[in-house]
Design a protein around this motif. Structure first.
Motif, PDB file in Angstrom:
ATOM      1  N   SER A  38     -61.235 -29.455   2.477  1.00  0.00           N
ATOM      2  CA  SER A  38     -61.628 -30.687   3.158  1.00  0.00           C
ATOM      3  C   SER A  38     -62.679 -30.418   4.223  1.00  0.00           C
ATOM      4  N   ALA A  39     -62.676 -29.180   4.755  1.00  0.00           N
ATOM      5  CA  ALA A  39     -63.724 -28.751   5.688  1.00  0.00           C
ATOM      6  C   ALA A  39     -64.540 -27.660   5.002  1.00  0.00           C
ATOM      7  N   ASP A  40     -65.757 -27.983   4.573  1.00  0.00           N
ATOM      8  CA  ASP A  40     -66.609 -27.004   3.893  1.00  0.00           C
ATOM      9  C   ASP A  40     -67.126 -25.975   4.887  1.00  0.00           C
ATOM     10  N   ILE A  41     -67.014 -24.700   4.499  1.00  0.00           N
ATOM     11  CA  ILE A  41     -67.455 -23.611   5.367  1.00  0.00           C
ATOM     12  C   ILE A  41     -68.456 -22.770   4.588  1.00  0.00           C
ATOM     13  N   SER A  42     -69.628 -22.546   5.156  1.00  0.00           N
ATOM     14  CA  SER A  42     -70.675 -21.793   4.473  1.00  0.00           C
ATOM     15  C   SER A  42     -70.324 -20.301   4.448  1.00  0.00           C
ATOM     16  N   PRO A  43     -70.931 -19.536   3.508  1.00  0.00           N
ATOM     17  CA  PRO A  43     -70.680 -18.088   3.457  1.00  0.00           C
ATOM     18  C   PRO A  43     -70.980 -17.384   4.778  1.00  0.00           C
ATOM     19  N   GLY A  44     -72.072 -17.802   5.444  1.00  0.00           N
ATOM     20  CA  GLY A  44     -72.415 -17.199   6.731  1.00  0.00           C
ATOM     21  C   GLY A  44     -71.342 -17.446   7.781  1.00  0.00           C
ATOM     22  N   ASP A  65     -57.245 -24.557  -6.479  1.00  0.00           N
ATOM     23  CA  ASP A  65     -58.492 -25.072  -5.903  1.00  0.00           C
ATOM     24  C   ASP A  65     -58.723 -26.525  -6.330  1.00  0.00           C
ATOM     25  N   VAL A  66     -58.454 -26.805  -7.605  1.00  0.00           N
ATOM     26  CA  VAL A  66     -58.589 -28.178  -8.098  1.00  0.00           C
ATOM     27  C   VAL A  66     -57.573 -29.085  -7.411  1.00  0.00           C
ATOM     28  N   ALA A  67     -56.340 -28.602  -7.263  1.00  0.00           N
ATOM     29  CA  ALA A  67     -55.266 -29.406  -6.668  1.00  0.00           C
ATOM     30  C   ALA A  67     -55.581 -29.816  -5.226  1.00  0.00           C
ATOM     31  N   ARG A  68     -56.230 -28.920  -4.477  1.00  0.00           N
ATOM     32  CA  ARG A  68     -56.455 -29.225  -3.063  1.00  0.00           C
ATOM     33  C   ARG A  68     -57.832 -29.807  -2.754  1.00  0.00           C
ATOM     34  N   THR A  69     -58.773 -29.725  -3.713  1.00  0.00           N
ATOM     35  CA  THR A  69     -60.128 -30.210  -3.424  1.00  0.00           C
ATOM     36  C   THR A  69     -60.559 -31.431  -4.244  1.00  0.00           C
ATOM     37  N   ALA A  70     -59.922 -31.655  -5.399  1.00  0.00           N
ATOM     38  CA  ALA A  70     -60.378 -32.729  -6.298  1.00  0.00           C
ATOM     39  C   ALA A  70     -60.346 -34.092  -5.620  1.00  0.00           C
ATOM     40  N   PHE A  71     -59.274 -34.360  -4.868  1.00  0.00           N
ATOM     41  CA  PHE A  71     -59.140 -35.647  -4.189  1.00  0.00           C
ATOM     42  C   PHE A  71     -58.894 -35.456  -2.697  1.00  0.00           C
ATOM     43  N   ALA A  72     -59.512 -34.402  -2.129  1.00  0.00           N
ATOM     44  CA  ALA A  72     -59.329 -34.096  -0.708  1.00  0.00           C
ATOM     45  C   ALA A  72     -59.660 -35.317   0.159  1.00  0.00           C
ATOM     46  N   PRO A  73     -58.879 -35.554   1.225  1.00  0.00           N
ATOM     47  CA  PRO A  73     -57.796 -34.716   1.756  1.00  0.00           C
ATOM     48  C   PRO A  73     -56.448 -34.891   1.064  1.00  0.00           C
ATOM     49  N   THR A  74     -56.338 -35.807   0.088  1.00  0.00           N
ATOM     50  CA  THR A  74     -55.097 -35.928  -0.670  1.00  0.00           C
ATOM     51  C   THR A  74     -54.943 -34.725  -1.588  1.00  0.00           C
TER      52      THR A  74
END
Length: 324
Positions: free
Chosen positions: A17-23, A286-295
């Motif tokens: 739900s919070a995207d974090i860049s590689p850097g 990954d699909v379970a937690r991001t497909a309909f994030a934050p749900t």
């Protein structure tokens, strides 16, 4: 496969739900400062990623051992009701103790799940004395799973404590909220069990070729069968204790690894199933937690959606090859 697993784990750190860049990931993990991103990565995402890898691998190895034990391609901890038996005992213990204000530790949860697994496995084995048809035996295992799940739902639904009612989410299967202590405990337990399974590759391989062949090779079949029960039950119990029941990983991954490596030898299949189970379970989480994030979706819903068709295809393909 190891490289794929590492790449997927790194990608999983960035997703959510919070995207974090590689850097930002690198700076947060290397910095000594306790900033916002480091809390998300170290406290929430890393334990969850490691749990998905460890427990997914454990589930796949458990399924492989059960398929050897029963000599059936659709045998697995979820199908045979072993996961449901573990779920029932953990739920009963948590309801009883939390109702009295007593906290249950990781060892207690695994022990309860292990007892439930053994009870469900014992019921299936008792039926195997009367039911010689393996397909019918699998159906009996499914029925045992439904009975255990129904009792668990009854217990959780009518629990009064609000904390106990939250068990409903766990009973559907989820890696959410797993702690680093639980990850470490499961890592030690699963690693020891998988290593023991790996070093038993030779007698397990002989058993694959039939009980008569295994006896001629000097294998004590009764002892081996007992060890297979204990190892598979302990692996599935560890998964259920911390993440709840997860469907189809234990059935599908061994089939996928056999197709990928063109062999059923335990010395290849056990490590392959562990790594492959970690890859597939982490991808599904990954699909379970991001497909309909934050749900967040149930992990079992995702694994069933993606892996059930794989199992159907592989079983049909196997049947066609046998006819040919």
């Amino acid at each position: 496969m190891i490289l794929v697993l590492m790449g997927l784990a790194l990608a999983s750190l960035a997703m959510g739900s919070a995207d974090i860049s590689p850097g930002e990931i690198i700076s947060s993990l290397t910095s000594s400062e306790d900033d916002y991103y480091s809390k998300i990565l170290i406290t929430i995402r890393m334990p969850r990623i490691l749990a998905a890898i460890i427990l997914g691998g454990a589930l796949a190895v458990s399924g492989f051992l059960l398929q050897i034990f029963f000599g059936n391609p659709i045998a697995g901890p979820y199908v045979l009701g072993i996961s449901s038996g573990a779920k029932l005992f953990v739920a009963l213990l948590m309801v009883f103790l939390l109702g009295k204000g007593i906290y249950i530790n990781s060892l207690g949860m695994v022990f309860a799940a292990f007892l439930g697994s053994l009870l469900a496995m014992g019921a299936v084995l008792l039926m195997s004395q009367k039911v010689r048809n393996m397909s019918l035996l699998i159906v009996c295992g499914v029925m045992i799973g439904y009975i255990c799940s129904a009792i668990t739902e009854f217990v959780v639904t009518f629990a009064e404590d609000s904390n106990i009612v939250n068990l409903h989410n766990w009973s559907l299967g989820s890696f959410s909220g797993i702690s680093s202590g639980q990850v470490m405990f499961s890592f030690v337990l699963v690693t020891i069990t998988v290593i023991v399974s790996f070093f038993m590759s030779k007698p397990i391989g002989a058993y694959q070729l039939g009980e008569a062949y295994a006896r001629n090779m000097g294998v004590n079949v009764k002892v081996l069968r007992g060890i297979l029960i204990l190892l598979s039950s302990l692996l599935s119990a560890t998964v259920t204790a911390f993440a709840g029941p997860i469907s189809f990983v234990g059935i599908a991954v061994p089939h996928i690894m056999r197709s990928l490596f063109k062999t059923a030898k335990p010395i290849v299949m056990i490590p392959a199933c562990f790594i492959g189970g970690g890859i597939i379970t982490l991808a599904c989480d990954d699909v379970a937690r991001t497909a309909f994030a934050p749900t967040e979706m149930s992990i079992s819903a995702v694994t069933a959606l993606f892996l059930a068709p794989v199992v159907i295809y592989l079983l049909i393909k196997r049947k066609e090859m046998q006819r040919g």
